[in-house]
Design an enzyme around this catalytic site. Sequence first.
Site, mmCIF file in Angstrom:
data_model
loop_
_atom_site.group_PDB
_atom_site.id
_atom_site.type_symbol
_atom_site.label_atom_id
_atom_site.label_comp_id
_atom_site.label_asym_id
_atom_site.label_seq_id
_atom_site.Cartn_x
_atom_site.Cartn_y
_atom_site.Cartn_z
ATOM 1 N N HIS A 75 -0.529 -32.843 -58.031
ATOM 2 C CA HIS A 75 0.586 -33.766 -58.298
ATOM 3 C C HIS A 75 1.218 -34.289 -57.004
ATOM 4 O O HIS A 75 2.393 -34.635 -56.974
ATOM 5 C CB HIS A 75 1.648 -33.101 -59.185
ATOM 6 N N ASP A 94 -8.814 -38.449 -57.321
ATOM 7 C CA ASP A 94 -10.029 -38.162 -58.071
ATOM 8 C C ASP A 94 -11.128 -39.163 -57.757
ATOM 9 O O ASP A 94 -12.287 -38.796 -57.526
ATOM 10 C CB ASP A 94 -9.735 -38.164 -59.572
#
Length: 367
Positions: free
Chosen positions: A17, A153
């Site tokens: 995060h 990602d």
Amino acid sequence: MSARGSAHGRVNLVGEHTDYNGGLVLPTVIPQQTEMVVERRSDRLIRLRTEARGMAPVEVPLDAIAPRRDWSDHVLGVVDTLRRRGHDLGGFAAEVRSTVPLGAGLSSSAALGVATVRGLREAFALRIDDRDVALIAHESEDQFVGAHVGLMDQLVCSLGREGEALRIDLRDRSTRHIALDRIDMEIAVIDSGIRHQHATGDYQKGRDSGPSSTGRATPGSYNVRRRECEDAARALGVRTLRDVGVSTDTSALSPMLARRVRHVLSENARVDAAVDAIERSDAPTLGDVIKASHASLRDDFEVSLPVIDDIVAAAQRESDVHGARLVGGGFGGSVLVLTRRGAARAVAERIASRSGSLKVVLPAAPR
């Protein structure tokens, strides 16, 4: 003639995060990967199919692409993004094959997006480098799919190499490869069997349903956590939480927002502490970093669940384990376990054997 594009899934060693907050991350690719096989058509139809269970084939006119809120959005979004960037595409048929588990926090959606860009790049001879591959896949996920994820990602699925971690600074998008072969460490990943259903994907299984009244993790809370970080940055007068100094006064924030800020700042510091430990071949210190990351995700960012905490605790009672933590966006998914080299499979199987819902996804079972 068929064209092919593939991309590995990933597991994030530390830096959770932080990516959408302009921070630091330290992921590595896993052996499991997604492959897209593309064949050009003479018309302007797109036909998609996947081996994934319960996901129906899709047929869409190239000139009538719109979000469908199903797995095909991760492919159609890439097509839409490429066309908006000026790339000339025609109709095609594509089949998706993947060994990356869905919903386990291992970037199944990013792997699909990157594999799609690569497959179309080869099929239509597009001039796109691997960094642009990541940016296109991310733009598709953010703008078309509606999953407001950070860039980590897609960058690691496109630029990562097996046997290395990739330190990414999301503020300037710089990357550095970190060799993992000289530290006494092996990675295990245990799938909890709890499927997170936030809008980051799992091939678009679920939608954002908002937070619980207790602030604990609930399906759909990923985008909520991101909004909380944006609210905190706005209140502190900075663009992202990466711009907050460690001595910044956060007393004007609500206790909840102050916890979110504390997690992001401390997690950024843990990324560099992890890199330092890896480069010094200091596995115990790396394990301590991983343990601290889980505690922060559980207590300050509130994205863990009791069943995940139980898996982490069981792992950390194992003598061959350096550290363990929740991995991925949270609200279910998987647990990362760092063990001594050669112990990962046995340790993970012992932990998984205590519950029928747990599955070892890394290291892969021998064939």
